[in-house]
Write an enzyme that holds these catalytic residues in place. Sequence first.
Site, PDB file in Angstrom:
ATOM      1  NE  ARG A  54       3.856  -7.911  11.451  1.00 28.62           N
ATOM      2  CZ  ARG A  54       3.430  -7.038  10.537  1.00 28.62           C
ATOM      3  NH1 ARG A  54       2.440  -7.350   9.730  1.00 28.62           N
ATOM      4  NH2 ARG A  54       3.979  -5.850  10.430  1.00 28.62           N
ATOM      5  CE  LYS A 100       2.903   0.211   4.953  1.00 32.08           C
ATOM      6  NZ  LYS A 100       2.458   0.005   3.566  1.00 32.08           N
ATOM      7  CD  GLU A 152      -2.801   1.277   2.375  1.00 34.16           C
ATOM      8  OE1 GLU A 152      -2.768   0.406   3.257  1.00 34.16           O
ATOM      9  OE2 GLU A 152      -3.560   2.263   2.407  1.00 34.16           O
TER      10      GLU A 152
HETATM   11  P1  ATP Z   1       2.752  -2.231   8.169  1.00 36.60           P
HETATM   12  O1  ATP Z   1       2.180  -3.226   9.135  1.00 36.60           O
HETATM   13  O2  ATP Z   1       4.193  -1.969   8.363  1.00 36.60           O
HETATM   14  O3  ATP Z   1       1.980  -0.986   8.057  1.00 36.60           O
HETATM   15  P2  ATP Z   1       1.434  -3.343   5.948  1.00 36.60           P
HETATM   16  O4  ATP Z   1       1.173  -4.785   6.037  1.00 36.60           O
HETATM   17  O5  ATP Z   1       0.305  -2.452   6.225  1.00 36.60           O
HETATM   18  O6  ATP Z   1       2.711  -2.989   6.795  1.00 36.60           O
HETATM   19  P3  ATP Z   1       1.556  -3.337   3.128  1.00 36.60           P
HETATM   20  O7  ATP Z   1       2.034  -2.269   2.247  1.00 36.60           O
HETATM   21  O8  ATP Z   1       0.140  -3.679   3.117  1.00 36.60           O
HETATM   22  O9  ATP Z   1       2.033  -2.929   4.568  1.00 36.60           O
HETATM   23  O10 ATP Z   1       2.433  -4.634   2.947  1.00 36.60           O
HETATM   24  C1  ATP Z   1       2.793  -5.173   1.709  1.00 36.60           C
HETATM   25  C2  ATP Z   1       3.147  -6.611   1.905  1.00 36.60           C
HETATM   26  O11 ATP Z   1       4.225  -6.754   2.824  1.00 36.60           O
HETATM   27  C3  ATP Z   1       1.996  -7.406   2.459  1.00 36.60           C
HETATM   28  O12 ATP Z   1       1.866  -8.613   1.721  1.00 36.60           O
HETATM   29  C4  ATP Z   1       2.379  -7.669   3.876  1.00 36.60           C
HETATM   30  O13 ATP Z   1       1.842  -8.872   4.324  1.00 36.60           O
HETATM   31  C5  ATP Z   1       3.900  -7.702   3.800  1.00 36.60           C
HETATM   32  N1  ATP Z   1       4.489  -7.319   5.087  1.00 36.60           N
HETATM   33  C6  ATP Z   1       4.249  -6.209   5.787  1.00 36.60           C
HETATM   34  N2  ATP Z   1       4.913  -6.211   6.957  1.00 36.60           N
HETATM   35  C7  ATP Z   1       5.623  -7.372   6.987  1.00 36.60           C
HETATM   36  C8  ATP Z   1       6.514  -7.980   7.934  1.00 36.60           C
HETATM   37  N3  ATP Z   1       6.826  -7.393   9.086  1.00 36.60           N
HETATM   38  N4  ATP Z   1       7.039  -9.196   7.615  1.00 36.60           N
HETATM   39  C9  ATP Z   1       6.742  -9.784   6.456  1.00 36.60           C
HETATM   40  N5  ATP Z   1       5.913  -9.285   5.532  1.00 36.60           N
HETATM   41  C10 ATP Z   1       5.350  -8.086   5.783  1.00 36.60           C
HETATM   42 MG    MG Z   2      -1.390  -3.935   4.832  1.00 33.25          MG
END
Ligand code: ATP
Ligand code: MG
Length: 564
Positions: free
Chosen positions: A264, A274, A38
Amino acid sequence: MSIQTPPSPERADFIREIVAADLRDGRVRTIVTRFPPEPNGYLHIGHAKSICLNFGIAREFGGRCNLRFDDTNPAREEREYIDAIQADMRWLGFDWGENLYFASDYFQQLYGWAVHLIRAGKAYVDDLSADEIREYRGTLTEAGRNSPWRDRPVEESLELFEQMRQGAFPNGARVLRARIDMASPNVLLRDPVLYRIVHAAHPRTGDAWCIYPTYDFAHGQSDAIEGVTHSICTLEFEIHRPLYDWLIENLPVPSRPHQYEFARLNLTYTVLSKRVLLRLVNEGHVRGWDDPRMPTISGLRRRGFPAEGIRDFAAMIGVAKSDSVVEYGQLEHAVRDVLNRTALRRFAVLRPLRVVVENYPEGLMEEMEVRNNPEDPSAGTRKVPFTRELWIERDDFMEDPPPKFFRLSPGREVRLRSAYFVTCREVARDAAGEVAELRCTYDPATRGGDSPDGRRPKATLHWLSAAHALPAEVRLYDHLFSRPDPGADADLFADLDPASETVLRDCMVESSLVQVPVGETVQFERLGYFCPDQDSTPGRPVFNRTLTLRDSWARIQAQGRRGG
Ligand code: ATP
Ligand code: MG
């Protein structure tokens, strides 16, 4: 959650096993994965784990991996993030070729599918407010209640949905919900929201839309449009999977993707969210998204971590099905492994102390031949000027040394790396009584750093010719948070370590260091790994400390092996 011990690198993880079986049994012909960020912030090391997994699987199994921006929430998304995410992924070493997509490209198709669900009696426009929807939803132990609008005629929902799209209503006035089961044990199946009204300009579609699909409605359908076979996400989406499947089953989508969940990445001393990272930036706790203390890809890059080290780390921690916390030391270990092989050695003095070699001829300059990397003979040697006045590290001298201090002190002889043996004869003080300068003598027979009579000083110091060294600023970095589990006791921001950055303004460096480009990391001998910072100016280089030389993780591993 437990601290994870690393799996052996050759072990295939459970996702790769699923992929291999799907190919073997003919359920899938070509593997298609995707990385779906995102664009509401910069990528962090957790995203790197997901990128390495998705692109790695595509490469290993001869498939492809799409980069798809999940841009369904215009209120928080920005063009800056779209660009930064792509730059960071390229730097990490991944290439999606032609396969760059945006969920916003599918808004028209998704709208059509929403209408399809309404026509089939599987979605309805609800007039309840967000609070009321929450109230009607029930709890984990208590079934929800039907909205009074759940059974409104299909024609009426169609009409209202069209009006929502036309902008007839303010934010939050109405939503579109799937009509599934308000008594489902899975709360996410209790008539989830599919569309909400958001009057906000979108970075790509501008004002074309004022209704936007939710994550759940956009994600699986975007996967299906792109022919994604294995939609890999983190564990928190496991409870979304029944909804993912329900939508795929109830819509005329062109393919049938499957969702798989993995744990994760969590790292000690680090926050990977984020939302929190954005606050750190906005509230001025760091220099920006790319602050060398940030766990963002751009921060790690500015800190001097090589992309290869980050990829090695991802391979080393593997992919598991249950949550755990990885030691930050493992990341440092992977990075040191790369840097030890590749980084050129240079001399720098962080806290300079002047040395005058009294019996060395005034005006003489000798060029000493110094190895660029003892781990890599092909890196060759360089010439470093030696003169009568030198800088050494203030920490390398003690006037009254304790028993285990073997470096310079009055009357003692040490080796200056690749130069000469010197002996401290006298200590000069300034008006305040501080040690200002050391008077030493050298042994001309020890040129190159070896003695013909087999004398072996216990310490070898790095040094610089005072007349040739250049002044520099050096920024020392430590963990941004002072505890391994930031925020576990109280406010996360109370665990920020004010000493995580130390700026040293009076350092001296070898003149060849001004040619090191931003993005390359070198070893300052005996001090650690350092890289030029983007804040450098022609007259004033700035270096960031990437890591110290000590590798506590390697020691932990060695102890583990010895202990069985
Ligand atoms: P955050 O929790 O940091 O805001 P998010 O999941 O909202 O991260 P996205 O941009 O939606 O951020 O994530 C893109 C991809 O990265 C998704 O498939 C998500 O599952 C993966 N991802 C995000 N954080 C992690 C993590 N700590 N370890 C592994 N994969 C991750
Ligand atoms: Mg997300």
